[in-house]
Enzyme design. Sequence first.
Site, PDB file in Angstrom:
ATOM      1  CG  ASN A   1      -3.751  -4.524   3.376  1.00  0.00           C
ATOM      2  OD1 ASN A   1      -3.182  -4.453   2.298  1.00  0.00           O
ATOM      3  ND2 ASN A   1      -3.086  -4.475   4.520  1.00  0.00           N
TER       4      ASN A   1
ATOM      5  NE  ARG B   1      -2.073  -1.339   3.490  1.00  0.00           N
ATOM      6  CZ  ARG B   1      -2.427  -1.149   4.740  1.00  0.00           C
ATOM      7  NH1 ARG B   1      -3.612  -0.637   5.033  1.00  0.00           N
ATOM      8  NH2 ARG B   1      -1.619  -1.447   5.736  1.00  0.00           N
TER       9      ARG B   1
END
Length: 94
Positions: free
Chosen positions: A41, A23
């Site tokens: 996520n 990320r």
Amino acid sequence: MDPNSRVARTVVVHGRVQGVFFRDTCRREAETARVAGWVRNEPDGSVAALFEGHQDAVRAMVDWCRSGPPSARVSRVEVTEVEPTGAAAFEVRF
């Protein structure tokens, strides 16, 4: 940028993609490419993202997702064309 030239894609990235800075690295890559959207996520261990911006920049982000950061092991990437949302920045969602 001409609003008519904006495109958007959602991606779902499968494999070893959580716990490998996917990320944060994605956010940095998107900011460098001047792509708006988000990354998060998912409960199933995948990573989902929305990329919005110029067609070439969005394509580059989708291509980046096929490998991700060095510690990631991407097994599959699902890409869906979606309507642009007008996003102005890129964020990591939790």
